[in-house]
Motif scaffolding. Structure first.
Motif, PDB file in Angstrom:
ATOM      1  N   THR A 117      -0.754  -1.454   6.970  1.00 47.89           N
ATOM      2  CA  THR A 117      -1.759  -0.633   6.288  1.00 47.89           C
ATOM      3  C   THR A 117      -1.131   0.122   5.122  1.00 47.89           C
ATOM      4  N   THR A 118       0.029   0.731   5.356  1.00 49.11           N
ATOM      5  CA  THR A 118       0.712   1.445   4.272  1.00 49.11           C
ATOM      6  C   THR A 118       1.170   0.478   3.180  1.00 49.11           C
ATOM      7  N   GLU A 119       1.508  -0.747   3.561  1.00 46.31           N
ATOM      8  CA  GLU A 119       1.898  -1.737   2.560  1.00 46.31           C
ATOM      9  C   GLU A 119       0.714  -2.112   1.676  1.00 46.31           C
ATOM     10  N   VAL A 120      -0.448  -2.284   2.274  1.00 45.49           N
ATOM     11  CA  VAL A 120      -1.651  -2.596   1.492  1.00 45.49           C
ATOM     12  C   VAL A 120      -1.956  -1.450   0.528  1.00 45.49           C
ATOM     13  N   LEU A 121      -1.851  -0.213   1.020  1.00 50.13           N
ATOM     14  CA  LEU A 121      -2.134   0.938   0.160  1.00 50.13           C
ATOM     15  C   LEU A 121      -1.124   1.045  -0.977  1.00 50.13           C
ATOM     16  N   PHE A 122       0.127   0.702  -0.708  1.00 48.41           N
ATOM     17  CA  PHE A 122       1.138   0.698  -1.765  1.00 48.41           C
ATOM     18  C   PHE A 122       0.797  -0.325  -2.852  1.00 48.41           C
ATOM     19  N   ILE A 123       0.356  -1.501  -2.417  1.00 53.95           N
ATOM     20  CA  ILE A 123      -0.035  -2.538  -3.382  1.00 53.95           C
ATOM     21  C   ILE A 123      -1.231  -2.076  -4.211  1.00 53.95           C
TER      22      ILE A 123
END
Length: 371
Positions: A117-123
C-alpha cells in the motif's frame, strides 16, 4: 533367432505407437469437451490479480482491495503497483475511489498489505495529480503513523511517499500543518541510514516554507550530529539542511549555540566535492552575524576556505568566496585574508563561471576596504 528379434522389435514399435495414439486421442477428447483445464495460461503471474479489460480494470481492483480475503487484497495491490506508473490511470483511480481504499489499508494487520500500500502511494506521489490527492484525501497523517511500524520496508516506503509528496508547493504545507517536523527530526536519531537520507530530503523541502517547527524540535542538534556520519550523502544533506535552517536569525544563533561551526570547518577538507560545497554554503549563511563571524574565525575556517578557491567544483568555489566575503567584514578576518587578494584577481581573469567572477569582485572589494 533373427525372426524372434524382428518380431520383438515390431512388438515394441506397435506398443509405442499405440501408447502415443492413445495420448493424442485423449488430448483430442479433452479439447472437444467443455471441461476447463486447471493449468494457468502461459505468461500469467499468479501473485498478481488479473486485470479486467479497459475501463473495468480499476473498479475491479478497487473491489478486490476491499475484499475480506487476504490473498485477494495482496494480489490486487501487486497489480496496482504496475498500473499506477501511468499518470492517466492515477486520474481514473481517483474517480473510482482507490485512494480511500488505500487509506484504509494503511492500518491493515498484514505487513505485506501495508508494504505494498505504501509502495502504491509512493508511486502515485511521483505525479502532480497524486500529490494533490494526498492532501484532498488526508493521506499524510495516516501514512505518518507508519513511521513506527515494525517492518523496515513499510517505514521506508512511508517516508519515501511523504518525501515525494513535498516535491510540489502544497506538499510541504501539508506536512507542516500536520505537525510532523518534530517526529521527523526525532527519527533522524534512531532510524536506518537509507531512511535518514529520505528524512533529510523531506525536511529540506519543508524548511523552504517554515523553519520554526524545525528549530523548536532541536533540528540543528540532529543535523550537527550527522555531520560526522560515515556516509558522504548524509554528511552532504545534513550540511545542506543546516544552511536551510540558518537563514533566519534564530537559526544562526542556534548554530553558534550547538557548536555546529567547528564540525562544518572539518567538512571543508572532505574528500567529496558536494560535501565541501554544502559545508562552505552553511558557513556562508551562519557568518552573516557578528557572532558567527568570530566563532568561525576562532575555529580556523579561513585556511580551508582559501584552499577551496582552487576547488574543481564551482559551487564549492562560489560558496567559499561568499564565506570569505562575510568573514572579511570582521577586522581580524580582513587582516588574515589580505593574502588572497591576488588569488581573487586571478579568479576574475580566468574563471569560467559568471557567478564566481562576480563574487570574487565583491570579496576583493570588501577585503581591500579601508576605513
Amino acid at each position: 533367432m533373427v525372426n524372434t528379434m524382428a518380431e520383438l522389435l515390431c512388438a515394441v514399435d506397435f506398443a509405442y505407437a499405440a501408447a502415443n495414439n492413445t495420448a493424442i486421442a485423449n488430448k483430442v477428447i479433452e479439447m472437444a469437451t467443455t471441461r476447463i483445464t486447471a493449468q494457468l495460461p502461459p505468461n500469467i503471474d499468479p501473485t498478481k490479480a488479473p486485470l479486467a479489460y479497459g475501463d473495468r480494470a480499476l473498479p475491479k481492483l478497487n473491489r478486490e482491495l476491499n475484499s475480506a480475503t487476504l490473498i485477494t487484497r495482496q494480489r490486487a495491490l501487486m497489480a496496482l503497483c504496475d498500473v499506477m506508473h501511468n499518470a492517466e490511470h492515477i486520474c481514473s483511480a481517483l474517480r473510482v475511489g482507490i485512494v480511500a481504499s488505500l487509506r484504509r489499508l494503511l492500518s491493515d494487520t498484514n505487513p505485506v498489505v501495508r508494504m505494498k500500500t505504501t509502495e502504491v502511494l509512493f508511486i502515485m506521489a511521483g505525479h502532480a495529480v497524486g500529490r494533490t490527492a494526498f492532501l484532498e484525501n488526508y493521506i499524510i497523517i495516516p501514512l505518518a503513523k507508519l513511521f513506527d511500524d515494525e517492518v523496515y520496508d513499510v517505514r521506508l516506503n512511508a517516508h519515501k511517499a511523504i518525501q515525494m509528496s513535498t516535491q510540489s508547493p502544497p506538499g510541504p504545507e501539508g506536512v507542516i500543518n500536520a505537525r510532523l517536523i518534530e517526529s521527523l527530526v526525532s527519527k533522524l536519531k534512531i532510524e536506518e541510514d537509507d531512511i535518514r537520507e529520505v528524512i533529510l530530503d523531506t525536511l529540506h523541502s519543508c524548511m523552504f516554507i517554515d523553519t520554526d517547527q524545525a528549530l523548536e524540535a532541536s533540528a540543528m542538534s540532529a543535523f550537527t550530529m550527522l555531520l560526522s556520519h560515515d556516509r558522504p550523502s548524509i554528511r552532504c544533506k545534513a550540511a545542506r539542511d543546516i544552511m536551510d535552517l540558518s537563514f533566519p536569525l534564530d537559526g544562526k544563533r542556534k548554530a553558534c549555540e550547538e557548536n555546529t561551526i567547528p564540525s562544518l570547518v572539518i567538512l571543508l577538507r572532505d574528500d567529496h566535492a558536494e560535501v565541501r560545497a554544502k559545508a562552505a554554503g552553511a558557513l556562508m549563511v551562519i557568518t552573516i552575524t557578528t557572532e558567527g563571524k568570530y566563532k568561525s574565525i576562532e575555529s580556523k575556517s579561513i585556511p580551508p576556505l582559501i584552499s577551496l578557491l582552487s576547488d574543481v567544483h564551482s559551487e564549492a568555489r562560489l560558496n567559499a568566496i561568499k564565506a570569505i566575503t562575510t568573514l572579511a567584514e570582521a577586522p581580524s578576518g580582513r587582516q588574515e585574508l589580505q593574502q588572497v587578494i591576488e588569488k581573487l584577481q586571478f579568479i576574475q581573469e580566468t574563471d569560467t563561471s559568471d557567478a564566481v567572477i562576480k563574487a570574487a569582485k565583491a570579496a576583493n572589494k570588501v577585503i581591500t576596504w579601508k576605513p
